[in-house]
Structures are given as C-alpha cells and as structure tokens.
Design a protein around this motif. Structure first.
Motif, PDB file in Angstrom:
ATOM      1  N   GLU A   4       0.809  -1.220   0.000  1.00  0.00           N
ATOM      2  CA  GLU A   4       0.000   0.000   0.000  1.00  0.00           C
ATOM      3  C   GLU A   4       0.838   1.265   0.000  1.00  0.00           C
ATOM      4  O   GLU A   4       0.506   2.244  -0.664  1.00  0.00           O
ATOM      5  CB  GLU A   4      -0.933   0.015   1.219  1.00  0.00           C
ATOM      6  CG  GLU A   4      -2.128  -0.920   1.116  1.00  0.00           C
ATOM      7  CD  GLU A   4      -3.167  -0.616   2.176  1.00  0.00           C
ATOM      8  OE1 GLU A   4      -3.476   0.574   2.383  1.00  0.00           O
ATOM      9  OE2 GLU A   4      -3.657  -1.556   2.814  1.00  0.00           O
ATOM     10  N   ASP A  57      -4.205  -9.020  -2.071  1.00  0.00           N
ATOM     11  CA  ASP A  57      -5.086  -8.021  -2.672  1.00  0.00           C
ATOM     12  C   ASP A  57      -4.351  -6.690  -2.834  1.00  0.00           C
ATOM     13  O   ASP A  57      -4.376  -6.070  -3.896  1.00  0.00           O
ATOM     14  CB  ASP A  57      -6.324  -7.855  -1.786  1.00  0.00           C
ATOM     15  CG  ASP A  57      -7.353  -6.914  -2.391  1.00  0.00           C
ATOM     16  OD1 ASP A  57      -7.261  -6.617  -3.602  1.00  0.00           O
ATOM     17  OD2 ASP A  57      -8.247  -6.467  -1.655  1.00  0.00           O
ATOM     18  N   LEU A  76      -1.555  -7.147  -5.620  1.00  0.00           N
ATOM     19  CA  LEU A  76      -2.056  -7.346  -6.984  1.00  0.00           C
ATOM     20  C   LEU A  76      -2.695  -6.087  -7.548  1.00  0.00           C
ATOM     21  O   LEU A  76      -2.667  -5.843  -8.752  1.00  0.00           O
ATOM     22  CB  LEU A  76      -3.067  -8.488  -7.006  1.00  0.00           C
ATOM     23  CG  LEU A  76      -2.535  -9.891  -6.681  1.00  0.00           C
ATOM     24  CD1 LEU A  76      -3.672 -10.905  -6.723  1.00  0.00           C
ATOM     25  CD2 LEU A  76      -1.426 -10.297  -7.637  1.00  0.00           C
ATOM     26  N   GLU A  77      -3.298  -5.293  -6.655  1.00  0.00           N
ATOM     27  CA  GLU A  77      -4.016  -4.095  -7.085  1.00  0.00           C
ATOM     28  C   GLU A  77      -3.111  -3.138  -7.846  1.00  0.00           C
ATOM     29  O   GLU A  77      -3.573  -2.352  -8.668  1.00  0.00           O
ATOM     30  CB  GLU A  77      -4.621  -3.409  -5.863  1.00  0.00           C
ATOM     31  CG  GLU A  77      -5.567  -2.283  -6.192  1.00  0.00           C
ATOM     32  CD  GLU A  77      -6.235  -1.713  -4.949  1.00  0.00           C
ATOM     33  OE1 GLU A  77      -7.164  -0.915  -5.111  1.00  0.00           O
ATOM     34  OE2 GLU A  77      -5.831  -2.071  -3.836  1.00  0.00           O
ATOM     35  N   GLN A  78      -1.807  -3.213  -7.593  1.00  0.00           N
ATOM     36  CA  GLN A  78      -0.884  -2.251  -8.191  1.00  0.00           C
ATOM     37  C   GLN A  78      -0.130  -2.798  -9.395  1.00  0.00           C
ATOM     38  O   GLN A  78       0.596  -2.076 -10.047  1.00  0.00           O
ATOM     39  CB  GLN A  78       0.141  -1.800  -7.125  1.00  0.00           C
ATOM     40  CG  GLN A  78      -0.466  -1.357  -5.808  1.00  0.00           C
ATOM     41  CD  GLN A  78      -1.429  -0.211  -5.962  1.00  0.00           C
ATOM     42  OE1 GLN A  78      -1.272   0.621  -6.854  1.00  0.00           O
ATOM     43  NE2 GLN A  78      -2.426  -0.148  -5.093  1.00  0.00           N
ATOM     44  N   SER A  88     -12.135 -10.079  -3.313  1.00  0.00           N
ATOM     45  CA  SER A  88     -11.434  -8.805  -3.425  1.00  0.00           C
ATOM     46  C   SER A  88     -10.084  -8.998  -4.118  1.00  0.00           C
ATOM     47  O   SER A  88      -9.708  -8.229  -5.016  1.00  0.00           O
ATOM     48  CB  SER A  88     -11.239  -8.191  -2.037  1.00  0.00           C
ATOM     49  OG  SER A  88     -10.581  -6.950  -2.128  1.00  0.00           O
ATOM     50  N   ALA A  89      -9.343 -10.038  -3.711  1.00  0.00           N
ATOM     51  CA  ALA A  89      -8.058 -10.323  -4.346  1.00  0.00           C
ATOM     52  C   ALA A  89      -8.237 -10.679  -5.816  1.00  0.00           C
ATOM     53  O   ALA A  89      -7.453 -10.269  -6.674  1.00  0.00           O
ATOM     54  CB  ALA A  89      -7.352 -11.467  -3.606  1.00  0.00           C
ATOM     55  N   SER A 125      -8.580  -7.555  -7.883  1.00  0.00           N
ATOM     56  CA  SER A 125      -7.290  -6.932  -8.188  1.00  0.00           C
ATOM     57  C   SER A 125      -6.561  -7.705  -9.266  1.00  0.00           C
ATOM     58  O   SER A 125      -5.913  -7.127 -10.146  1.00  0.00           O
ATOM     59  CB  SER A 125      -6.436  -6.867  -6.914  1.00  0.00           C
ATOM     60  OG  SER A 125      -7.049  -6.057  -5.935  1.00  0.00           O
ATOM     61  N   ALA A 144      -8.207  -6.940 -12.669  1.00  0.00           N
ATOM     62  CA  ALA A 144      -7.860  -5.590 -13.135  1.00  0.00           C
ATOM     63  C   ALA A 144      -6.444  -5.546 -13.674  1.00  0.00           C
ATOM     64  O   ALA A 144      -6.163  -4.871 -14.673  1.00  0.00           O
ATOM     65  CB  ALA A 144      -8.032  -4.591 -11.987  1.00  0.00           C
ATOM     66  N   ALA A 145      -5.529  -6.273 -13.025  1.00  0.00           N
ATOM     67  CA  ALA A 145      -4.146  -6.275 -13.481  1.00  0.00           C
ATOM     68  C   ALA A 145      -3.970  -7.107 -14.743  1.00  0.00           C
ATOM     69  O   ALA A 145      -3.193  -6.763 -15.634  1.00  0.00           O
ATOM     70  CB  ALA A 145      -3.238  -6.814 -12.372  1.00  0.00           C
ATOM     71  N   ILE A 167     -15.737  -5.117 -12.035  1.00  0.00           N
ATOM     72  CA  ILE A 167     -14.291  -5.043 -12.243  1.00  0.00           C
ATOM     73  C   ILE A 167     -13.869  -5.941 -13.396  1.00  0.00           C
ATOM     74  O   ILE A 167     -13.061  -5.557 -14.253  1.00  0.00           O
ATOM     75  CB  ILE A 167     -13.550  -5.439 -10.950  1.00  0.00           C
ATOM     76  CG1 ILE A 167     -13.793  -4.386  -9.859  1.00  0.00           C
ATOM     77  CG2 ILE A 167     -12.058  -5.600 -11.204  1.00  0.00           C
ATOM     78  CD1 ILE A 167     -13.263  -4.782  -8.503  1.00  0.00           C
TER      79      ILE A 167
END
Length: 988
Positions: free
Chosen positions: A329, A366, A369-371, A404-405, A408, A411-412, A452
C-alpha cells in the motif's frame, strides 16, 4: 423578564415570583422560546434561554410532539443565526439538556449531523458551539459514545488544528478532556496525551529528547501477548502499536525510523515468537509514516518481511503478511519491482492451516495485486487456481477476501483474464442470489467483482451477460443493506465505464438509488439499556421519560448501551457520490436531466464532515463539469461585463466547482482531499481557458502558495516553538503527494496566462527554492525541477531570471540514481536552454558533460535517453553556434530513435530536419544514419503526424538535392521502412 433585569430589588422579587408561578405550566416552554427567538433585547434572549434550561427537564415529557420538534428547531436555529455569543451558548446549554433526554431514545436523529455540519462551518461561532455541544454530549452520554471515540476524536483534532480561532481550539481542548474522562486506565490516558503531543506539538517531543524513551517503552509492550481482561478493553499491545504508528506518521523520520529499524532487526530472529511477531508488526505499522526512507531501503527490509512468512509460528506469519500488505500500500512504486520475490513467498502461505494467517495473506495479496500489471501474467493461472479453490472451501468472511483479491487480479490481468470469465461469473451469480444477513457481505463483493471483470476484459466479452447481473444488483438495493448499496453503486459505476453513452438507458434506474444514498441520514442510532419493555418507562411518542422532576438531574445513571455514527452509511455515501460522477462522465450530454440535482448534492458533499465523502465529491465535480460541457458545447455568457466563450449552464457549474475547489485549498484539513482538489483543478482550468476562471486566479495562487510554504490548514500541526524554526527549515517533512499535486497547478496556470504568469510564479519560487537544498531528498529536487520545466514551457523567455538558481541543481540531478530525477532534469535543462538566450549559454559546456554519460550507459532507462535527446536538440536549435556540432551530433543521433517519450519527438526529429534544411555542414556526414532513423520513425504509430510530415519534407529535399547518394541509402533500409518513407514523400 425585563423586570428581572432591573436594579430595583423589589421589582426583581415580584418578577421572580410571577415567573415561578408561570413556570409550573408546560406552556412556559413555547413562551420562553418565543423570547429566545424574537426579543430585540440581547439580555432578555439570554435570560429566556437560561430559564428554559432550568425548566425544560420537568416539562419536556408533557409537551406535545409538535411543540418538542418546534423547540428543537428553534434552538438549533438560535445556535446558527443568533449574533450574540452569550445567547448562543445559553441555547446550546438547553440543547444539551434536551439531548440527554432524546438522544438515548433515538428521538433526535438530526442532532449529530447538525453538529457535524456546524463543526465544518466557515463561521468561527458555529465551529465553537459544535465542539461545546459535542463535549457536553461526551460528558453526559460518554459511555455509549465510547465505540465512536475515533470519529469524535477526528472532529476534535480538526478543532485543535483550527488556525483561525483560539476559541475553537480551546473548545476542542475541552472536548478532548471530556473524552479523557471516559478513558478508563492510566495507560490509555498516557497514550492519548503522547498522541496529542505527536500530532500538535511534535517538536516538543524532539526538543525534550522524548522520542527515544517513548519508543524504548512502547516497543517492548508490542512484544507482549495481546491479552484483554474484559471484552471491550483494548490491549496494551494494541495501544503501543497505535502510538508507534502515530509517532511514525507525525515526527521527523530521522528521530523515529533508526530506533524502530534497530528494534525490528534485534527481534526478527529472536527465540521468542512474540518478539518475532512484534518485529514484523512494527515493519507494517511504520510503512505509512516512514514510507520515503523505507522505499529506499527495501534491499534490507524485504528479507525481514518475507522471512516472517516462513516462520513456524502462525502469529508471526500473520504479522508478516500484514507487513507485506502495508508495504504494497505505502512503498510504491519501488515495492512493485519486487513482485518476483513476493508472489512465490505468498503461495507458500495461501493455504495456511491457521485462519488468522490466511485472512492477512489474502489482504496482502489483494494490496499487492491491485498495483501490478502484466508482470503478474506468469502467475495468473496458479493464483486463479488457488483463489477458486478457496471460494469453494472457505467460510464467508474469507470468500469476501478472495473475491477482493480476484478483483485486483482481474484488473491487473486485463484481457488475459478472458479464459476465466465464464467460470468465475457462474460462481458470482450464485453469490449474488444470497439473501441471508450473514451472506450479504460476500454478495456485495461478488457484485463489485462483476463490474471489475467487465472493465478488465472489455465490453465485447461482458456485455452479453450484463443484463442479468444488473438485475441482480438492482434487487440488492431492495434488501436494505448498506454494504450491498455501497458495492452496488461501485458496480454500476463500472458498468457506466463499460457501456459509456449506452449506459444512459439505465440512468432512470440507478440515479434514484444514488441520490437516495446521498440523502441518507447518518445520525445516531441509540438503544437504552432496559428500554426493551415499554411498560418500564413513561413513554410519549417513543421517548423514554428518563427524568421528570423540575431539576436538571445531573446524577441520572440511566445506562446507554449503543450509539452508532453509522460508518457504513459514510462508505455508502462515498460510493454513491463517486457513482454520480462516473455516470456523468460516461453518459455526458445524456446526463443533462440530472445536472442540477447532482450539482446540489456534490456541492453539499464537498463540505461533508468526513473526508472519504469529500474527496469523492471533489472528483465527481470535475466529471460533472465535463458532462455539462458536452451537453452545452456552444454559447456565451456575460459575467461582470465580460463576454465569456462558454454557455451559461457551463459557467453555472464551473463557478460551483471552482468555489468548492478553492474552499478546499483554504479550509480543508485533510491532505488527501486537498491533493485531489489540486489534481482536479488542472484539467478543469485547462478545459475552459483563462477568461472563465480569471476571477479565481488570485485565490487559487494564494491557496497554492500556502501549500508551498507549508502553511495551509491541512499542513498545520499547531507546533510553533520559536526555538526550532531554524531546524524546522532543514528537517520539516511534507506530504509528497500533496506537494506534487500543488506544484502541478502552477504550470496549468502558466498555460493559461503565458508570460504574464511570471510575476505570480515569482511569489512561489522563493519558498520552492528550499526544496532544492542539498539536504533535501531527491524527490524534493525533482519536484521543483519538473515544476520549473513545465512553467518555462508556457512562459518562454520570461523564465530567464530563474536560470541561475535552477540550472546548477538540474545539472547535478543528471547524475542522480533515480531515473525520474534524471528525466526531469534533462527536460528542464532543455527548456531552460530553449528559452534562456544568453543567460543559459554559460552552462552549455557543463550540460554537455553531464548528459554524455547518459548516452554512453547501455543499461540506462530508455525514457532518460529520450529526454537527454530532447535537451540536446533544444540546445542546438536555440544556439547551434555555441555547440561543437561535429562532436555533439554523433552522440545525439546515437540516442535515436526515441523509445518511450514521444513528447520529445517534435524537438528531436525537428532539430535534425532543421539542420538538414539549413544545409548545416556538420550534419552531412551523418545523413545515412539520420535517414535510417527516419525510416524507423515513420513506421511508429505513436509519433505525431505533424512530425512525420516534417520528416517527409526533409527526405524529399534530400532526394531532390542528392538523388544519386540517396539511392543506396534508401536501398539499405528494411523494405517496410523504405516503403513508408517513399509513401510519405509522395504525399508531401
């Protein structure tokens, strides 16, 4: 009452007797209230309120519901509109008494929202009285407020930071004191006091050398087991962790980070599991506050964090997973380069036998992976296999974390996620049919994930199945669950992004839901212990008769067991506010029927008491302006005698947007919200031009200047120890995101004002120079250099007075370790040389010397070389005679063609074209190499057509002048390059 104010004792005694007789009748309440509202005499209004406070308790339950409501409304109106501070305070005292009766039974749901709104008011009197009433409520019903101390603490902190009013700060201090009365242990009091010092007097802790002693006490406490004697007691372990977090966020890192890192290294390999857990926990706790220094120290930190994932003790593995999540984060972008270390380590604990460990691992996964982007593609299949298996076997709480994970991950992965769509959607559809209360959280996550996935894989893949999922999402709104509405708004925001203008057909279905969430009451929900049986109290309209005598009953010990500020509603409001903006952005002119109501909602939410809602309103206002511009693309309006080239409807929205943004700069205390306002200001003012926003430029400049000087309200910490002013200049830290966003506004203003912006920039430049000092971190240097470069781009030769200060720093930055610093330095140098004239010439030799290693270094980042090429090109075009072209051109051409930064195409390729067209002798030996570069450039899709046109003209000129020599050159090119050049020349 007038006689009570006379100096004649006899007259006063007679008046007292009459009033005492009248006060036995409940009708005295509306009579006194009438005087509070309308008496022309201040003393009478105050006396009426004082008498009302004394008599209201005995009569309250005898009043009809309409009179009760009228009383509440008149008193709140008095607090807001009464010019006399004495009368306002007396009215507030009455409100406090009534609140003691009504709040516990839920009979005044509008009180807390009213106080929240007052606490955010621009008027000092409103902020003060709100804090006084909050303090009073804390004193009288503090036990039931205990679960909400975090929310109240944030409001009190804002009051303590009120730089405009000592009265507000005093009221806030008393309110904090009221909170302390309800803190039950000496330890809690000590932690609260130190936390307040860290937030508001950080230099006091530093000056008295208290930081190290505090940390030396708190860190060992974190190693203690997290035990609690009572269910609602917060453990010493957690208190210590919270305090370390507060110190890390608020104190200079050089005083906090070294001892904390030493603690981590000492305990990471301890024989005691609690100590190893504490080491990982501290790593995670300080990642936010110490992010800048930790980002540069990942070589040392990653083994410490990842080692915890392999620990035999579950509590250590859980703490390490938490730390990794915090790294993901807060330590971006550097942490993302470590994905090859992180992902395999996470695989080892995804199937951990301990539920607590798995929970934290899903969080870490999560967050990481989001980034990421395409880097994770090699891990996509094993990750999906693990997550799908977890969805089949895990409990509901873990299923939500898995979803949630997976969001992410989708999205990636983007289009690479397509093979999994059918299987995942079938599972999500089952989740979206769940209706039991305990299942709604996972249903909400499933709803979010569908949107998503749709954005990730694209419209063509998701559109055929969207209607069924949209129907399920709409049904979710009917289940009266905040979490479902929150994620439902997020889902429809994603669908709007997918369908764009075609989403307009769904606006009649989703807009009422979004408005309803924005209008939700987020006031108090209160239960009174022992009130389940209505026969136990004298009830009137649902209110419990807690007291019935004529006195204040200060000792009433009725137990209030629950009050909630309904934080779920806050999340729902934030999501609905975001959705409104997305609906407007993607449907544009079709959004016209909803513009006015949406504008009113967003204007209100931009001043909401919680920053999560405010920041979404700030973003949504920009989107609403975009929709308005699309709906009203032409027109003009006269404002202050000047005809503006925008429609009246656009001007109306623009004025609201700019007022909200500038008010945020001036009055907002949350840095993230201010940074977001700055980010939005840039495209807003660029989209309309100077004339429509000219009246706002002075306030905008002043707001940015306060941020640059680190004196904005959001940067104010209340510590003004004069002795430390010199030290403060050197070590005062700032929020990097906020400062970057603020300095981006200056070039945007310059793009509107041109050379006339220079006097404005002059004001800002002096405080910016301190960020270029050698003692400042590299991020500060590049922030200023990037800002100057962009300003130079728009003000042209007016930048010359700043060259002497900036050029030496920019030259040094060409040798920085960070690629971003070198890129900005090269771009800045190029712009200063382009517009610097004779002022820049003395630096040319040093610039060439500093640029040369960039061209020679094979492993140099491509974008750095691109900016270096741009710098050389601008130097040549500005003053070719000042350069040894015979030595410079071979090096320059060796850096071409550009690899990444096509913004340098016009200058780099334009320079070569100009030299050739001017017949420059030094370029002639390099024509074959230049033509080879041109052949590759004209096949690149991201090179501007204008640049390609210039290349075509130049090659045509060469062909006409040197036909024989050009034939073998063109023949040596790859066929596709030669053909592209030939086609281009033919079109010129």
């Amino acid at each position: 009452m007038s006689q009570l104010l006379l100096p004649d004792n006899e007259a006063r005694r007679g008046a007292e007797e009459k009033i005492n007789n009248l006060a036995k009748d409940p009708t005295v309440v509306p009579a006194l209230l009438a005087h509070v509202r309308s008496s022309v005499h201040e003393n009478v209004r105050q006396l009426a309120a004082v008498l009302l406070r004394k008599k209201i308790t005995g009569h309250w339950m005898k009043l009809g519901a309409d009179v009760q409501e009228s009383t509440k409304n008149v008193l709140l109106e008095s607090i807001v509109k009464e010019p006399s501070s004495r009368v306002r305070r007396a009215s507030a005292d009455v409100v406090s008494i009534i609140a003691k009766h009504c709040v516990p039974s839920g009979q005044w749901p509008g009180l807390l929202p009213f106080l929240f709104e007052c606490s955010q008011s621009s008027q000092e009197e409103h902020r003060e009285v709100a804090l006084i009433l909050f303090s009073s409520l804390t004193e009288t019903v503090g036990d039931m407020l205990r679960p909400q101390f975090v929310t109240l603490h944030a409001i009190f902190v804002n009051g303590l930071r009120d730089k405009d009013s000592s009265r507000v700060r005093v009221a806030a201090l008393k309110a904090v004191g009221s909170l302390l009365d309800w803190i039950q242990t000496e330890q809690e009091v000590a932690v609260e006091i130190i936390s307040c010092l860290a937030r508001f007097k950080p230099k006091t802790l530093v000056r008295h050398k208290l930081v190290l002693p505090i940390l030396s006490v708190m860190c060992p406490v974190i190693t203690e087991p997290e035990g609690r004697d009572e269910e609602d007691e917060i453990s010493a372990h957690r208190f210590a962790a919270q305090l370390v977090d507060t110190l890390a966020v608020n104190l200079p890192k050089k005083h906090v980070y070294p001892p904390l890192l030493e603690f981590v290294k000492m305990n990471a390999h301890s024989q005691a599991a609690n100590n190893r857990e504490a080491a990982s926990m501290v790593l995670g706790i300080i990642a936010e506050g110490c992010n800048e220094v930790m980002r540069q120290g990942l070589d040392e930190l990653m083994p410490l964090a990842l080692g915890g994932l392999r620990d035999p003790e579950p509590l250590v593995r859980g703490a390490a997973s938490f730390a990794i999540g915090q790294f993901a984060e807060h330590l971006q972008p550097e942490i993302l380069e470590r994905y090859a270390e992180f992902l395999p380590a996470v695989f080892t604990v995804l199937g951990d036998a301990e539920p607590g460990v798995r929970e934290k691992v899903y969080y870490a996964l999560d967050a990481f992976l989001e980034q990421l982007g395409e880097e994770l593609l090699p891990y996509l299949e094993p990750l999906m296999n693990r997550l799908m298996e977890a969805l089949r076997v895990e409990k509901r709480v873990f299923q939500g974390l898995c979803l949630s994970a997976m969001g992410s991950l989708a999205a990636a992965a983007g289009s690479a996620f397509v093979p999994y769509v059918e299987t995942v959607l079938s599972v999500l559809k089952e989740f979206m049919m769940l209706e039991q209360p305990d299942d709604l959280h996972v249903r909400s996550r499933a709803t979010e994930l569908v949107g998503i996935i749709g954005v990730a894989v694209g419209r063509s893949v998701i559109e055929p199945v969207l209607p069924g999922f949209m129907e399920l999402a709409l049904k979710g709104f009917a289940l009266d669950a905040e979490v479902l509405r929150e994620y439902g708004h997020g889902f429809f925001g994603n669908v709007a992004e997918i369908l764009e203008a075609d989403f307009a057909q769904y606006l009649p279905h989703v807009m009422p839901q979004a408005f309803a969430s924005c209008y939700l009451d987020d006031g108090s929900l209160v239960d009174v212990e022992g009130s389940d049986n209505e026969e136990e109290g004298d009830m009137d309209n649902g209110a419990v008769d807690l007291v019935s005598s004529d006195e204040d009953h200060e000792g009433d010990d009725t137990k209030v067991r629950n009050l909630s500020i309904r934080t779920g509603v806050l999340d729902e409001k934030a999501a609905a506010t975001q959705a409104l903006g997305l609906f407007a952005l993607h449907t544009k002119e079709a959004f016209r029927p909803y513009l006015e109501e949406t504008l009113a909602v967003l204007k209100k939410n931009s001043g909401y008491f919680h920053e999560d809602v405010r920041v979404q309103a700030i973003i949504a206002l920009q989107h609403l302006l975009t929709a308005t511009q699309a709906a009203f693309p032409t027109g003009s309006v006269v404002a202050d005698g000047v005809t503006l080239p925008i429609a009246a409807e656009v001007k109306h929205v623009l004025d609201t947007v700019m007022e909200a943004y500038i008010r945020t700069l001036e009055e907002e205390d949350d840095k993230e919200t201010v940074a977001q306002a700055c980010l939005c200001i840039v495209p807003v003012i660029k989209s309309v031009g100077l004339a429509p926003v000219e009246t706002y430029m002075k306030r905008l400049s002043d707001g940015i200047l306060d941020i640059v000087k680190q004196k904005a309200l959001c940067q104010w910490h209340g510590d003004s120890d004069a002795e430390l002013e010199e030290e403060e200049d050197e070590e005062e830290e700032h929020d990097e995101v906020l400062m970057d966003a603020a300095t981006d506004v200056l070039p945007a203003m310059a793009s509107l004002m041109g050379a006339s912006f220079e006097p404005v920039f002059r004001e800002h430049f002096e405080p910016l120079t301190k960020f270029m000092r050698p003692s400042r971190p590299a991020s500060d240097h590049t922030m200023v250099i990037a800002c100057v470069a962009e300003v130079a781009k728009y003000i042209g030769p007016a930048i010359q007075p700043y060259i002497e200060s900036v050029m030496p720093v920019a030259i040094k930055e060409l040798a920085a370790e960070e690629a971003g610093n070198k890129r900005n330095a090269a771009f800045c140098i190029g712009k200063l040389c382009e517009h610097g004239g004779a002022t820049a010439l003395p630096y040319y030799q040093n610039v060439l010397g500093a640029l040369h290693p960039i061209f020679q270094k094979e492993e140099e980042e491509p974008a750095v070389k691109d900016n270096a090429c741009g710098a050389v090109a601008r130097m040549i075009m500005a003053s070719p005679s000042a350069l040894p072209l015979a030595q410079v051109l071979p090096v320059f051409i060796s850096g071409l063609p550009l690899k990444e930064d096509m913004e340098e195409a016009e200058s780099s390729y334009g320079c070569l074209c100009n030299l050739i067209q001017a017949g420059c002798a030094e370029i002639l030996p390099h024509i074959p190499q230049v033509v080879k570069v041109f052949g590759e450039v004209v096949t690149q899709a991201d090179v501007p057509e204008q640049v390609k046109g210039g290349i075509g003209s130049t090659v045509k000129l060469l062909y006409n002048q040197y036909m024989e020599q050009m034939q073998p050159v063109l023949s040596s090119l790859p066929p596709e390059h030669a053909q592209a050049l030939s086609d281009l020349v033919g079109r010129v």
